[in-house]
Design an enzyme around this catalytic site. Sequence first.
Site, PDB file in Angstrom:
ATOM      1  CG  HIS A 176       3.597  -0.772   4.430  1.00 36.04           C
ATOM      2  ND1 HIS A 176       2.710   0.113   4.996  1.00 36.04           N
ATOM      3  CD2 HIS A 176       3.162  -0.975   3.161  1.00 36.04           C
ATOM      4  CE1 HIS A 176       1.787   0.447   4.104  1.00 36.04           C
ATOM      5  NE2 HIS A 176       2.029  -0.203   2.986  1.00 36.04           N
ATOM      6  CG  LEU A 205       5.861   3.225   5.006  1.00 41.56           C
ATOM      7  CD1 LEU A 205       7.382   3.305   5.186  1.00 41.56           C
ATOM      8  CD2 LEU A 205       5.511   2.213   3.922  1.00 41.56           C
ATOM      9  CG  HIS A 206       0.271  -0.291   7.723  1.00 41.57           C
ATOM     10  ND1 HIS A 206       0.575  -1.602   7.465  1.00 41.57           N
ATOM     11  CD2 HIS A 206      -0.478   0.128   6.669  1.00 41.57           C
ATOM     12  CE1 HIS A 206       0.018  -1.976   6.329  1.00 41.57           C
ATOM     13  NE2 HIS A 206      -0.618  -0.941   5.809  1.00 41.57           N
ATOM     14  CG  ASP A 245      -3.195  -5.362  -1.186  1.00 48.12           C
ATOM     15  OD1 ASP A 245      -4.223  -4.701  -1.322  1.00 48.12           O
ATOM     16  OD2 ASP A 245      -2.320  -5.080  -0.339  1.00 48.12           O
ATOM     17  CD  GLN A 266      -1.691   1.382  -7.431  1.00 45.48           C
ATOM     18  OE1 GLN A 266      -0.566   1.168  -7.871  1.00 45.48           O
ATOM     19  NE2 GLN A 266      -2.134   0.799  -6.310  1.00 45.48           N
ATOM     20  CB  SER A 280      -5.535  -1.131   5.118  1.00 49.33           C
ATOM     21  OG  SER A 280      -5.746  -0.226   4.056  1.00 49.33           O
ATOM     22  CB  SER A 281      -2.291   3.200   3.892  1.00 50.45           C
ATOM     23  OG  SER A 281      -1.059   2.512   3.838  1.00 50.45           O
ATOM     24  NE  ARG A 282      -7.589   3.461  -0.528  1.00 52.07           N
ATOM     25  CZ  ARG A 282      -6.896   2.856  -1.504  1.00 52.07           C
ATOM     26  NH1 ARG A 282      -6.531   1.591  -1.364  1.00 52.07           N
ATOM     27  NH2 ARG A 282      -6.553   3.512  -2.601  1.00 52.07           N
TER      28      ARG A 282
HETATM   29  P1  AMP Z   1       0.465  -0.479  -0.309  1.00 52.97           P
HETATM   30  O1  AMP Z   1       1.339   0.580   0.289  1.00 52.97           O
HETATM   31  O2  AMP Z   1      -0.926  -0.501   0.239  1.00 52.97           O
HETATM   32  O3  AMP Z   1       0.523  -0.480  -1.814  1.00 52.97           O
HETATM   33  O4  AMP Z   1       1.097  -1.865   0.145  1.00 52.97           O
HETATM   34  C1  AMP Z   1       2.434  -2.181  -0.120  1.00 52.97           C
HETATM   35  C2  AMP Z   1       2.655  -3.641   0.188  1.00 52.97           C
HETATM   36  O5  AMP Z   1       2.351  -3.885   1.548  1.00 52.97           O
HETATM   37  C3  AMP Z   1       1.745  -4.560  -0.646  1.00 52.97           C
HETATM   38  O6  AMP Z   1       2.488  -5.695  -1.053  1.00 52.97           O
HETATM   39  C4  AMP Z   1       0.673  -4.923   0.341  1.00 52.97           C
HETATM   40  O7  AMP Z   1       0.045  -6.168   0.070  1.00 52.97           O
HETATM   41  C5  AMP Z   1       1.470  -4.985   1.634  1.00 52.97           C
HETATM   42  N1  AMP Z   1       0.571  -4.857   2.789  1.00 52.97           N
HETATM   43  C6  AMP Z   1      -0.401  -3.936   2.970  1.00 52.97           C
HETATM   44  N2  AMP Z   1      -1.067  -4.181   4.117  1.00 52.97           N
HETATM   45  C7  AMP Z   1      -0.503  -5.296   4.664  1.00 52.97           C
HETATM   46  C8  AMP Z   1      -0.757  -6.056   5.847  1.00 52.97           C
HETATM   47  N3  AMP Z   1      -1.724  -5.736   6.702  1.00 52.97           N
HETATM   48  N4  AMP Z   1       0.029  -7.134   6.095  1.00 52.97           N
HETATM   49  C9  AMP Z   1       1.013  -7.496   5.232  1.00 52.97           C
HETATM   50  N5  AMP Z   1       1.304  -6.814   4.099  1.00 52.97           N
HETATM   51  C10 AMP Z   1       0.553  -5.728   3.816  1.00 52.97           C
END
Ligand code: AMP
Length: 302
Positions: A54, A50-51, A167, A78, A202-204
């Site tokens: 999230h 988480l960042h 996304d 996925q 981004s987590s990446r």
């Molecule tokens: P993930 O854990 O990457 O699957 O992301 C979970 C949710 O967090 C998804 O709805 C993403 O679009 C959202 N998310 C990821 N990065 C961001 C960001 N920088 N700003 C806002 N929402 C994000």
Amino acid sequence: MSLGTLFPSLSLALYVSLCVAESVDEVRAAVRRARQAGKIVGFVPTMGALHVGHVSLMQRARAECDLVVTSIFVNPTQFGPSEDFTRYPRPRETDLQICGESGVDVVFYPTVETMYPAGHRTYVEVGGLSEILEGAIRPGHFRGVATVVTKLFNIVQADRAYFGQKDYQQQTLIRVMTRELDLPTEVITCETIRDPDGLALSSRNAYLSPAERQSGLSLSRALRTADALVAGGERDVKRLEAAMRRELESTPGVKIDYAVIVHHESLAELTAAEPTMVALVAATVGSTRLIDNWILRLPRKS
Ligand code: AMP
């Protein structure tokens, strides 16, 4: 913005009221209790690591709902066979702490076997949208996303679910799927959170070396270039796309997957400018795939 800035006491944080549910029955019981008490249930699906992006979704859900449920699940369906499923970060304790600090009430933290018991064979496909852009480069990715989101929506049965604009294609596909399958959860899209230098969180991003991170800034630069050109009167979509490509191509270590301007709902490529368009970019920096997007609005004629 770093998590340390947002939660100065993160390492000391207590999150005693956080309920961590590992089974479907546990989440359903918690949600049922809330519903019986007339509460509005908000849901934030994530893959963890988480960042602040999230956290922004959790805080929005907290502000708008009475019970906030988050899921943390690295969804194997996925990921392609050569993608980063195994090495995707899974910092369980830190993630739970962040959920607690962000006002989450229930974390659904299932195992792969809980979500996909042996013999699982039912999948959800969103025609067309699944096969373009990210779907063309990551075959099967959106089938995995649509399937897990449908399952999570059915498990949690929230009133509202919060997704990031980050996304863009994913939130578009989930909106279409929710409408076409008559799923009773309202999809809410929240703005992209960026570092001060423009890099979308981004987590990446954790995979990027400092030099790669510098190169990764070319994505948001390309988007801002398109936005500035539109503000300056440019209406030729091909010229806008070419400007984004030039920005990416002139950055060392960046391999472009696409840099396009599309319709904001259908994601179809455009030949002529529309009042609202979306610029989508995807590129690999080192071995890390990054995506980003920007909504382009033509100034209203006065
Ligand atoms: P993930 O854990 O990457 O699957 O992301 C979970 C949710 O967090 C998804 O709805 C993403 O679009 C959202 N998310 C990821 N990065 C961001 C960001 N920088 N700003 C806002 N929402 C994000």
